[in-house]
Scaffold this motif. Sequence first.
Motif, PDB file in Angstrom:
ATOM      1  N   LYS A   3     -62.662  37.921   4.040  1.00 61.63           N
ATOM      2  CA  LYS A   3     -61.490  37.742   3.176  1.00 61.63           C
ATOM      3  C   LYS A   3     -60.345  38.571   3.738  1.00 61.63           C
ATOM      4  CE  LYS A   3     -64.075  36.948  -1.072  1.00 61.63           C
ATOM      5  NZ  LYS A   3     -64.303  37.452  -2.438  1.00 61.63           N
TER       6      LYS A   3
ATOM      7  N   GLY B 138     -55.988  39.890   3.118  1.00 66.49           N
ATOM      8  CA  GLY B 138     -54.833  40.097   2.261  1.00 66.49           C
ATOM      9  C   GLY B 138     -53.792  40.885   3.045  1.00 66.49           C
TER      10      GLY B 138
ATOM     11  N   THR C 215     -57.758  44.597  -2.917  1.00 65.44           N
ATOM     12  CA  THR C 215     -59.020  43.961  -2.555  1.00 65.44           C
ATOM     13  C   THR C 215     -58.649  42.615  -1.960  1.00 65.44           C
ATOM     14  OG1 THR C 215     -60.214  45.044  -4.351  1.00 65.44           O
ATOM     15  CG2 THR C 215     -61.221  43.069  -3.405  1.00 65.44           C
TER      16      THR C 215
ATOM     17  N   SER D  82     -58.381  38.956  -1.194  1.00 63.89           N
ATOM     18  CA  SER D  82     -58.857  37.900  -2.088  1.00 63.89           C
ATOM     19  C   SER D  82     -58.803  36.499  -1.485  1.00 63.89           C
ATOM     20  CB  SER D  82     -58.053  37.922  -3.384  1.00 63.89           C
ATOM     21  OG  SER D  82     -56.675  37.716  -3.095  1.00 63.89           O
ATOM     22  N   VAL D  83     -58.194  36.341  -0.319  1.00 68.24           N
ATOM     23  CA  VAL D  83     -58.113  35.011   0.286  1.00 68.24           C
ATOM     24  C   VAL D  83     -59.310  34.822   1.215  1.00 68.24           C
ATOM     25  CG1 VAL D  83     -56.774  33.457   1.750  1.00 68.24           C
ATOM     26  CG2 VAL D  83     -55.602  34.935   0.095  1.00 68.24           C
TER      27      VAL D  83
ATOM     28  N   GLN E 119     -61.684  42.200   4.907  1.00 70.35           N
ATOM     29  CA  GLN E 119     -62.948  42.616   4.306  1.00 70.35           C
ATOM     30  C   GLN E 119     -64.051  41.695   4.814  1.00 70.35           C
ATOM     31  OE1 GLN E 119     -64.061  41.537   0.113  1.00 70.35           O
ATOM     32  NE2 GLN E 119     -63.670  43.728  -0.188  1.00 70.35           N
TER      33      GLN E 119
ATOM     34  N   THR F  95     -67.253  45.833   0.263  1.00 72.21           N
ATOM     35  CA  THR F  95     -66.324  46.046  -0.851  1.00 72.21           C
ATOM     36  C   THR F  95     -65.065  46.782  -0.416  1.00 72.21           C
ATOM     37  OG1 THR F  95     -67.445  48.102  -1.446  1.00 72.21           O
ATOM     38  CG2 THR F  95     -68.177  46.088  -2.570  1.00 72.21           C
TER      39      THR F  95
ATOM     40  N   SER G  39     -61.585  47.480   2.185  1.00 74.05           N
ATOM     41  CA  SER G  39     -60.405  46.759   2.645  1.00 74.05           C
ATOM     42  C   SER G  39     -59.837  47.576   3.796  1.00 74.05           C
ATOM     43  CB  SER G  39     -59.387  46.647   1.507  1.00 74.05           C
ATOM     44  OG  SER G  39     -58.199  46.024   1.937  1.00 74.05           O
TER      45      SER G  39
END
Length: 144
Positions: free
Chosen positions: A43, A45, A57, A59-60, A83, A88, A90
């Motif tokens: 993911k 961001g 965090t 999220s994409v 991530q 968990t 970033s």
Amino acid sequence: QTSPTLTVAAATSATIITAISPTSMTAGIGTIISMAGHLAGGKAGFVLSGTACSTITPSVALSGTGDGTFTIMTSGTYDLCYQQSGRTDSVQQPGISLTVLAGGVGTDPIAWYGDKKRVFVLPPGELVPLLRTPDMTLSGSTFE
């Protein structure tokens, strides 16, 4: 009786993403960004440069080809946070930045299909994927 075990996942590496394309976009317009070096299930961001990645965090979720659609509302320079799957944290990917330009007259072209609007962000002199199919990728670039 068995003893409890603790499994600690390693931190996300800071050297996973090696490049992004495009490297600029227009504020408020959802833009597909491709990420070279991505890992399955990762993911991503973006944070305003100078902001710690620990404040978000990612999220994409990136597709199997490393693409994700991002919408950033404020112009500026942003750093990439990544991530790995199952983690968990970033983690900033050094050297990877995105320039978000303010929208306005004279920006990139817009295509309409029914009531759907799609803005194309084509940074000058940078080869950008325009169309992807299982058999081919069509890329193009603009010039000033």
